[in-house]
Design a protein around this motif. Structure first.
Motif, PDB file in Angstrom:
ATOM      1  N   VAL A  13       0.839  -1.207   0.000  1.00  0.00           N
ATOM      2  CA  VAL A  13       0.000   0.000   0.000  1.00  0.00           C
ATOM      3  C   VAL A  13       0.871   1.253   0.000  1.00  0.00           C
ATOM      4  N   ILE A  14       1.989   1.189   0.727  1.00  0.00           N
ATOM      5  CA  ILE A  14       2.859   2.362   0.756  1.00  0.00           C
ATOM      6  C   ILE A  14       3.546   2.542  -0.603  1.00  0.00           C
ATOM      7  N   ALA A  15       4.008   1.452  -1.195  1.00  0.00           N
ATOM      8  CA  ALA A  15       4.887   1.586  -2.360  1.00  0.00           C
ATOM      9  C   ALA A  15       4.177   1.576  -3.708  1.00  0.00           C
ATOM     10  N   CYS A  16       2.887   1.201  -3.758  1.00  0.00           N
ATOM     11  CA  CYS A  16       2.271   1.036  -5.079  1.00  0.00           C
ATOM     12  C   CYS A  16       2.251   2.354  -5.858  1.00  0.00           C
ATOM     13  N   GLY A  17       2.088   3.468  -5.141  1.00  0.00           N
ATOM     14  CA  GLY A  17       2.114   4.764  -5.820  1.00  0.00           C
ATOM     15  C   GLY A  17       3.462   5.010  -6.481  1.00  0.00           C
ATOM     16  N   LEU A  18       4.503   4.565  -5.809  1.00  0.00           N
ATOM     17  CA  LEU A  18       5.852   4.752  -6.329  1.00  0.00           C
ATOM     18  C   LEU A  18       6.035   4.019  -7.650  1.00  0.00           C
ATOM     19  N   SER A  19       5.497   2.809  -7.729  1.00  0.00           N
ATOM     20  CA  SER A  19       5.695   2.028  -8.950  1.00  0.00           C
ATOM     21  C   SER A  19       4.970   2.682 -10.117  1.00  0.00           C
ATOM     22  N   VAL A  20       3.817   3.302  -9.840  1.00  0.00           N
ATOM     23  CA  VAL A  20       3.096   3.949 -10.928  1.00  0.00           C
ATOM     24  C   VAL A  20       3.822   5.213 -11.382  1.00  0.00           C
ATOM     25  N   THR A  21       4.320   6.009 -10.417  1.00  0.00           N
ATOM     26  CA  THR A  21       5.006   7.240 -10.827  1.00  0.00           C
ATOM     27  C   THR A  21       6.281   6.920 -11.601  1.00  0.00           C
ATOM     28  N   LEU A  22       6.943   5.847 -11.216  1.00  0.00           N
ATOM     29  CA  LEU A  22       8.146   5.458 -11.959  1.00  0.00           C
ATOM     30  C   LEU A  22       7.773   5.041 -13.381  1.00  0.00           C
ATOM     31  N   ASN A  58       8.653   8.031 -15.490  1.00  0.00           N
ATOM     32  CA  ASN A  58      10.062   7.674 -15.425  1.00  0.00           C
ATOM     33  C   ASN A  58      10.750   8.495 -14.340  1.00  0.00           C
ATOM     34  N   LEU A  59      10.024   8.677 -13.230  1.00  0.00           N
ATOM     35  CA  LEU A  59      10.513   9.518 -12.130  1.00  0.00           C
ATOM     36  C   LEU A  59      11.052   8.635 -11.019  1.00  0.00           C
ATOM     37  N   ILE A  60      12.292   8.890 -10.626  1.00  0.00           N
ATOM     38  CA  ILE A  60      12.831   8.182  -9.459  1.00  0.00           C
ATOM     39  C   ILE A  60      12.622   9.081  -8.247  1.00  0.00           C
ATOM     40  N   ASN A  61      11.708   8.665  -7.387  1.00  0.00           N
ATOM     41  CA  ASN A  61      11.325   9.497  -6.252  1.00  0.00           C
ATOM     42  C   ASN A  61      11.719   8.810  -4.956  1.00  0.00           C
ATOM     43  N   LEU A  62      12.871   9.202  -4.423  1.00  0.00           N
ATOM     44  CA  LEU A  62      13.330   8.560  -3.194  1.00  0.00           C
ATOM     45  C   LEU A  62      12.625   9.136  -1.962  1.00  0.00           C
ATOM     46  N   ALA A  63      11.819  10.172  -2.165  1.00  0.00           N
ATOM     47  CA  ALA A  63      11.145  10.804  -1.031  1.00  0.00           C
ATOM     48  C   ALA A  63       9.770  10.206  -0.777  1.00  0.00           C
ATOM     49  N   HIS A  64       9.453   9.124  -1.480  1.00  0.00           N
ATOM     50  CA  HIS A  64       8.118   8.563  -1.329  1.00  0.00           C
ATOM     51  C   HIS A  64       7.844   8.175   0.130  1.00  0.00           C
ATOM     52  N   GLY A  65       8.840   7.643   0.800  1.00  0.00           N
ATOM     53  CA  GLY A  65       8.681   7.259   2.203  1.00  0.00           C
ATOM     54  C   GLY A  65       8.324   8.441   3.095  1.00  0.00           C
ATOM     55  N   ALA A  66       8.681   9.643   2.667  1.00  0.00           N
ATOM     56  CA  ALA A  66       8.359  10.819   3.474  1.00  0.00           C
ATOM     57  C   ALA A  66       6.849  11.035   3.542  1.00  0.00           C
ATOM     58  N   PHE A  67       6.137  10.637   2.461  1.00  0.00           N
ATOM     59  CA  PHE A  67       4.668  10.776   2.497  1.00  0.00           C
ATOM     60  C   PHE A  67       4.059   9.763   3.456  1.00  0.00           C
ATOM     61  N   VAL A 123       1.209   4.859 -19.240  1.00  0.00           N
ATOM     62  CA  VAL A 123       2.409   4.154 -18.806  1.00  0.00           C
ATOM     63  C   VAL A 123       3.093   3.499 -20.007  1.00  0.00           C
ATOM     64  N   ASP A 124       2.284   2.904 -20.879  1.00  0.00           N
ATOM     65  CA  ASP A 124       2.836   2.219 -22.046  1.00  0.00           C
ATOM     66  C   ASP A 124       3.604   3.182 -22.932  1.00  0.00           C
ATOM     67  N   ASP A 125       3.003   4.290 -23.246  1.00  0.00           N
ATOM     68  CA  ASP A 125       3.640   5.238 -24.138  1.00  0.00           C
ATOM     69  C   ASP A 125       3.004   6.616 -23.993  1.00  0.00           C
ATOM     70  N   PRO A 126       3.628   7.491 -23.202  1.00  0.00           N
ATOM     71  CA  PRO A 126       3.038   8.812 -22.944  1.00  0.00           C
ATOM     72  C   PRO A 126       2.798   9.600 -24.226  1.00  0.00           C
ATOM     73  N   MET A 127       3.701   9.450 -25.208  1.00  0.00           N
ATOM     74  CA  MET A 127       3.542  10.213 -26.445  1.00  0.00           C
ATOM     75  C   MET A 127       2.252   9.820 -27.163  1.00  0.00           C
ATOM     76  N   VAL A 128       2.085   8.511 -27.308  1.00  0.00           N
ATOM     77  CA  VAL A 128       0.887   8.021 -27.990  1.00  0.00           C
ATOM     78  C   VAL A 128      -0.361   8.419 -27.207  1.00  0.00           C
ATOM     79  N   ALA A 129      -0.266   8.287 -25.860  1.00  0.00           N
ATOM     80  CA  ALA A 129      -1.423   8.624 -25.042  1.00  0.00           C
ATOM     81  C   ALA A 129      -1.829  10.082 -25.254  1.00  0.00           C
ATOM     82  N   GLY A 147      10.361  -6.889 -22.825  1.00  0.00           N
ATOM     83  CA  GLY A 147      10.315  -5.719 -23.700  1.00  0.00           C
ATOM     84  C   GLY A 147       9.681  -4.504 -23.050  1.00  0.00           C
ATOM     85  N   GLY A 148       9.139  -4.670 -21.821  1.00  0.00           N
ATOM     86  CA  GLY A 148       8.554  -3.523 -21.155  1.00  0.00           C
ATOM     87  C   GLY A 148       9.640  -2.657 -20.544  1.00  0.00           C
ATOM     88  N   ARG A 149       9.225  -1.503 -19.984  1.00  0.00           N
ATOM     89  CA  ARG A 149      10.238  -0.624 -19.432  1.00  0.00           C
ATOM     90  C   ARG A 149      10.561  -0.963 -17.990  1.00  0.00           C
TER      91      ARG A 149
END
Lengths: 250, 333, 286
Positions: free
Chosen positions: C17-26, C30-39, C170-176, C284-286
């Motif tokens: 529950v804590i980390a699922c948001g992190l996986s989506v933002t990454l 493509n954001l590496i957010n090491l401050a997620h634990g601060a939330f 998530v798949d392709d921001p440009m296409v989206a 083949g995914g990111r």
């Protein structure tokens, strides 16, 4: 005489899709060979197979008689198979001289040296000047690559490849994105390629293709449709229909 | 093709341009003269300067990884701490000679760097960050769980190195310590500089700019990065060894996460990819840290964090360029 | 044995529950957010203040922790994070570490640096014996709440319109973008919800994980493991990764206490050696 580059029954599948279908192609020594075909015909896949970015599902590739189907990318370059890229792949922070110097050092086997400076070997300097003069880059050799006009960057793309000392050179759309006014420079650059280097040119600019190539292969839906001299291909009704015809209408 | 005379001129110009890059600039000589002057004229700052020199060497090592290799690491303290413990233990158990200890620490840390490089170089930036943090945490756990060997949480005490070069005893004012650290840092700096301007170093810089093209001119990208990472690890190990020998103490703190994170900040303050960033950053960081610690002893980390955020949001160039810009305006006015 | 398994599952679900948001933002930006634990830490401290100081009932404080953390996330996203999406990973790392360095002293300045416990209703302290497995009511609650959340998230991602937009982005921001999906809005929403969930997880897990100002650093690698091992392709990967991590960590500490968290880091390194792109990444995914 052994062919410079040869493929036999080259096949590559992506899932259910056949991107390269049973392609057998032969490049004679010193050939000026062009590969054309509509978008999505599988030209880039073929280049990726030849250079080792992709592995073929089946089929064989020979470079000067040596089977390189399973050889690593870097090793293929050592054996003399070098490519350029459709989208510039340069070193933006280096100058043209430095970029070419790195490639020359690599070819001369000096690149593992950790304690001499890059320009300390006169052979490196000599070969750099040769290549830069050949592609008319000498006047900009000390400018950062990122600041060069686009046409010059396209030439540098080829110059770096030539500095690797290729026996076979794969040119992936050298004129892509070059404005009309700078196309002459690209044409001059192609004309300046050493005669003993075998060249496979992929290009959309038909004018360029017919001026440069003596033989042309047409790729459609992953398979070879026609191969022949420029004249034969230009007059082939099938080619007119699937490719030139499309071009004329669209 | 071209006239022989123009060709000769072009040759000379190309040779000159290639030599020029690696030639020592006056400002570099000035930098090291100032460092020497600090040793001659600042005797009451030796302890602080010693720390700056060691941190500077440590940051130089990270610069090889990040600034040249383009590998984001958040666990560089692993090598620093490993070298630190290695040198401390060597001194305690039979190898009192400082230079011998330094050499063994360099080799040992280099081996650790070589082995772990294969873990780090797989995968994306995210996995690299995780793996580097994890290796440092793992070493910290090991050091913590082996109190018999490392002293555990109490730290490794009674590290008493022998005479330097068989002549100089480490004094309490830190004169020998600083001279030693500065000399080692200088020598390793020269080697790094030579390395960076060699064809090999050139290829590593090429990898960072464009790995695809580097492999397309026939260079095995990963092998290059392994060498760079190994060398950097050995450098960090030497920095750690210097700390153990000159302070006669090793604590678990040498492996802590904040040390890796601070190091990153130091490098960013000083700037990456021109070799001096680590040294300059170490000095600036020490000054800033002392200033903030005097201001708010308990909460100085907050301001360090704010500095990091500001550096990223505003852009490092604009922050460091600010003084120059102000001077420029002043002159025009 | 089974008790350990039970505790491990509870712990793993919290991590999810804590980390699922992190996986989506990454995956999305493509954001590496090491401050997620601060939330997560923010959610924990919000609950401490609400319950211990203001006397808000525990069960009323949990949704508040979610909402307030989500708001905090939204504000941070719109004012700060939005500027670092296009920056390099190195800069994102520095930026988010900077935030962590700011969050930790700030918390100890206002609330003290000692560990805090949330006063929970007495009935949550009871233990049940079911088929010889000793289960704490508090952990049961965690499994229940987190299980419902995981199911809900899976439903949203797999079945709703927002979920399909999210997956497309998530798949392709440009296409989206080309398809007319407002990627920025999708991302802001996701970031806020992810922060809110982290806050809720922090509130639920405060007494279990140990709430003090070093929280974001202490668990940083754990959250990253969930993301890196689970991949960012969907909700299932991170969930399985988190539960495996929870079970491994609890049983590792129980059976091999002398190794501490050694075990978990070593395991992670082995997994990443074996599958550098994560256990559950699509080929083949990111």
């Amino acid at each position: 005489m052994t062919a410079a580059l040869q493929t036999r029954n080259l096949l590559r599948r992506f899932g259910g899709l056949v991107a390269t279908n049973d392609v057998s192609i032969t490049l004679e020594q010193g050939a000026r060979h062009a590969l054309i075909g509509p978008n999505g015909a599988g030209k880039t896949t073929l280049i990726n197979l030849l250079t080792g970015v992709l592995r073929p599902t089946s089929g064989t590739i020979w470079l000067a008689g040596e089977d390189i189907t399973r050889t690593s990318r870097a090793r293929r370059v050592e054996l003399g198979l070098v490519r350029t890229f459709q989208i510039n792949q340069l070193f933006p922070g280096f100058t043209p001289l430095q970029s070419v110097g790195l490639a020359v050092s690599r070819r001369l086997g000096l690149d593992r040296n950790m304690f001499r400076t890059i320009g300390s070997d006169p052979r490196v300097v000599g070969e750099c000047v040769d290549v830069l003069e050949r592609f008319d880059l000498i006047d900009v050799m000390n400018r950062p690559t990122a600041s060069l006009p686009y046409g010059r960057q396209r030439l540098l793309e080829i110059a770096i490849a030539i500095a690797c000392g290729p026996r076979v050179l794969l040119l992936d759309e050298p004129a892509a994105g070059v404005p009309e006014g700078e196309r002459g420079e690209i044409m001059d650059g192609l004309a300046a390629l050493p005669a003993d280097v075998t060249v496979l040119l992929i290009e959309h600019d038909m004018d360029l293709v017919f001026r440069f190539a003596s033989r042309i292969s047409v790729l459609v839906q992953g398979a070879l449709l026609v191969e022949g001299t420029a004249e034969e291909v230009a007059n082939d009704p099938r080619v007119r229909e699937v490719y030139l015809g499309d071009d004329a209408h669209g | 093709m071209s006239e022989p005379t123009t060709r000769a001129a072009n040759m000379a110009e190309a040779a000159r341009a290639l030599r020029q890059v690696s030639r020592a600039k006056p400002v570099e000589i000035l930098f090291w003269l100032l460092a020497l002057a600090s040793f001659l004229f600042l005797p009451d700052q030796y302890l602080l300067l010693n720390e700056v020199a060691i941190t500077g060497l440590f940051a130089l090592s990270l610069d090889l990884v990040i600034g040249y290799g383009g590998i984001v690491s958040l666990g560089h303290a692993a090598f620093f701490g490993f070298g630190c413990y290695l040198a401390g233990l060597l001194t305690k158990f039979g190898v009192p000679d400082p230079l011998m200890g330094l050499a063994i620490a360099a080799v040992g840390t280099g081996v650790l760097g070589f082995v772990t490089s294969f873990l780090v170089l797989r995968g994306s930036d995210l996995t690299r960050i995780m793996v580097t943090i994890s290796i440092a945490v793992l070493l910290g756990e090991i050091a913590n769980r082996l109190p018999g060997l490392t002293g555990g949480a109490d730290g490794l005490q009674g590290v008493a190195p022998g005479l330097l070069l068989g002549r100089f005893e480490f004094d309490i004012f830190g004169q020998v310590a600083y001279g030693y650290s500065l000399a080692v840092t200088f020598v390793l700096f020269l080697i790094a500089r030579r390395f960076i301007f060699s064809p090999f170093g050139w290829s590593i810089r090429a990898v960072k700019q464009n790995a695809l093209r580097t492999s397309s001119i026939g260079i095995h990208v990963n092998r290059r990065l392994v060498v760079a990472y190994t060398l950097a690890a050995a450098y960090a190990g030497v920095a750690g060894a210097l700390l153990a020998q000159t302070t006669s103490f090793v604590s678990l703190d040498v492996l802590a996460f904040h040390r890796s994170a601070d190091l990153l900040l130091i490098l960013i303050i000083g700037g990456t990819g021109y070799l001096y960033g680590g040294l300059v950053g170490a000095l600036l960081f020490k000054v800033i840290q002392d200033f903030l610690a005097n201001l708010t002893p308990e909460y100085w980390e907050f301001w360090i964090g704010m500095l990091l955020v500001a550096l990223v949001l505003i852009g490092r160039d604009r922050v460091t360029g600010l003084p120059a810009m102000l001077i420029g305006k002043f002159r025009r006015a | 044995m089974l008790t350990n398994l039970f505790d491990g599952v509870a712990y793993g679900m919290l991590l999810f529950v804590i980390a699922c948001g992190l996986s989506v933002t990454l995956g999305l930006m493509n954001l590496i957010n090491l401050a997620h634990g601060a939330f997560a830490m923010a959610g924990g401290y919000i609950t401490v203040v609400l319950v211990n100081r203001m006397g808000v009932p525990f069960f009323a404080a949990l949704p508040l922790a979610f909402v307030l953390s989500a708001l905090l996330g939204l504000v941070m996203e719109r004012t700060l994070y939005v500027h670092v999406y296009r920056k390099s990973h190195l800069e994102q790392v520095m930026f988010s570490i900077g935030l962590v360095f700011m969050a930790m002293p700030a918390v100890s300045f206002f609330l003290g640096s000692e560990q805090k416990f949330i006063t929970v209703p007495a009935f949550l302290d009871t233990r049940y014996e079911v088929f010889g497995v000793s289960m704490g009511a508090y952990r049961l609650l965690i499994i229940l709440v987190c299980g419902l959340l995981a199911a809900g998230l899976q439903f949203i991602v797999a079945r709703t319109r927002f979920g399909s937009q999210l997956r497309a982005a998530v798949d392709d921001p440009m296409v989206a973008r080309g398809l007319g999906i407002r990627v920025d809005a999708v991302f802001a929403t996701t970031f806020a919800v992810g922060s809110g969930l982290a806050g809720l997880g922090g509130a639920l897990g405060a007494n279990l994980l140990g709430l003090d100002p070093t929280f974001p650093v202490k668990y940083m690698v754990y959250f990253l493991i969930v993301v890196a091992v689970g991949g960012s392709a969907g909700m299932t990967g991170p969930l399985v990764a988190a539960i495996l991590l929870g079970i491994a960590d609890v049983s590792g500490k129980y059976y091999l206490p002398q190794f501490g968290s050694f075990f978990i880091y070593a395991l992670m390194i082995v997994v990443l050696l074996w599958r550098p792109q994560g256990l559950f990444a699509r080929p083949g995914g990111r």
